[in-house]
Design a protein around this motif. Structure first.
Motif, mmCIF file in Angstrom:
data_model
loop_
_atom_site.group_PDB
_atom_site.id
_atom_site.type_symbol
_atom_site.label_atom_id
_atom_site.label_comp_id
_atom_site.label_asym_id
_atom_site.label_seq_id
_atom_site.Cartn_x
_atom_site.Cartn_y
_atom_site.Cartn_z
ATOM 1 N N ALA A 201 77.381 -67.351 -53.831
ATOM 2 C CA ALA A 201 76.549 -67.536 -52.646
ATOM 3 C C ALA A 201 77.295 -67.122 -51.378
ATOM 4 O O ALA A 201 76.736 -66.482 -50.480
ATOM 5 N N GLU A 202 78.572 -67.461 -51.317
ATOM 6 C CA GLU A 202 79.378 -67.086 -50.154
ATOM 7 C C GLU A 202 79.584 -65.568 -50.100
ATOM 8 O O GLU A 202 79.595 -64.976 -49.015
ATOM 9 N N LEU A 203 79.719 -64.934 -51.239
ATOM 10 C CA LEU A 203 79.838 -63.482 -51.271
ATOM 11 C C LEU A 203 78.609 -62.824 -50.659
ATOM 12 O O LEU A 203 78.724 -61.853 -49.897
ATOM 13 N N LEU A 204 77.427 -63.324 -50.978
ATOM 14 C CA LEU A 204 76.205 -62.746 -50.427
ATOM 15 C C LEU A 204 76.175 -62.881 -48.907
ATOM 16 O O LEU A 204 75.725 -61.980 -48.197
ATOM 17 N N VAL A 205 76.655 -64.002 -48.399
ATOM 18 C CA VAL A 205 76.706 -64.203 -46.944
ATOM 19 C C VAL A 205 77.672 -63.215 -46.305
ATOM 20 O O VAL A 205 77.355 -62.534 -45.333
ATOM 21 N N LEU A 206 78.886 -63.138 -46.854
ATOM 22 C CA LEU A 206 79.907 -62.276 -46.266
ATOM 23 C C LEU A 206 79.531 -60.802 -46.345
ATOM 24 O O LEU A 206 79.707 -60.055 -45.380
ATOM 25 N N MET A 207 79.008 -60.387 -47.489
ATOM 26 C CA MET A 207 78.622 -58.987 -47.624
ATOM 27 C C MET A 207 77.402 -58.654 -46.772
ATOM 28 O O MET A 207 77.216 -57.503 -46.382
ATOM 29 N N GLY A 208 76.581 -59.649 -46.475
ATOM 30 C CA GLY A 208 75.373 -59.427 -45.678
ATOM 31 C C GLY A 208 75.632 -59.333 -44.191
ATOM 32 O O GLY A 208 74.688 -59.144 -43.411
#
Length: 210
Positions: A201-208
């Motif tokens: 979930a944190e990866l999606l935030v950072l990549m977004g």
């Protein structure tokens, strides 16, 4: 909290100034290509992910592609602690006392340590304080540079933070495999397998954030 955040930054600056060419540190793991430290780490972790996962993880597949297309410029090599996080330091009312768990120390990119300290798992709910639940990234970098650390490019910090969350997902995957394979039949390892979704979930935030 503010004092401890500054002390952690100052300590990392001191660690990264250590002469890693001294004979006592000759056995430390070193990158094969000093100009490709980030790529080597992405490829190493991605290979581990493919070796241990037992189900599809499309977010991690996406993260691998993102990392390979956002490789930062190489930094001068430094001594890297390798697991510098709030759970690996001792502190009291006056602040930082000691840094523990040096078994992952290696020669690499110093921004790796700064970013690992910012991984969401170490905030324990204090998400407005991304640096271990203590302070902001801006204050961490300012204190780090004031203590003699190099100026840190925010895009490079973001890259290593993405990689840190990718690495944490791999840690959870390998721990879950230890349970599934019967090597360690503990509820703790089984529950950690369910936590893979957190760094995803944190990866999606950072990549977004592009």
């Amino acid at each position: 909290r503010t004092r401890l955040c500054a002390q952690l930054a100052q300590t990392l600056a001191a660690i990264h100034r250590v002469d890693f060419e001294q004979s006592e540190l000759a056995t430390l793991q070193r990158p094969k290509d000093p100009q490709a430290v980030a790529r080597e780490e992405v490829e190493r972790l991605a290979a581990g992910y493919r070796a241990f996962c037992v189900e599809p993880h499309p977010v991690l597949d996406l993260a691998e592609r993102w990392l390979l297309t956002h490789l930062p410029a190489p930094e001068p090599l430094a001594l890297v602690h390798g697991d510098f996080r709030i759970g690996n330091v001792m502190f009291d009312e006056a602040g930082l006392v000691s840094v523990l768990d040096w078994e992952l120390a290696h020669v690499g990119d110093p921004i790796e340590d700064l970013a690992w300290l910012c991984v969401r798992a170490w905030r324990f709910g204090e998400d407005d304080r991304p640096v271990g639940g203590l302070g902001t990234r801006e204050s961490l970098l300012a204190e780090y540079q004031a203590a003699g650390g190099r100026a840190v490019d925010r895009s490079a910090l973001r890259f290593w933070e993405v990689l840190g969350n990718f690495k944490l997902a791999l840690v959870f995957i390998t721990q879950a495999r230890a349970y599934l394979d019967g090597a360690h039949a503990t509820v703790e390892l089984a529950s950690l397998g369910r936590r893979i979704a957190e760094p995803e979930a944190e990866l999606l935030v950072l990549m977004g954030e592009d």
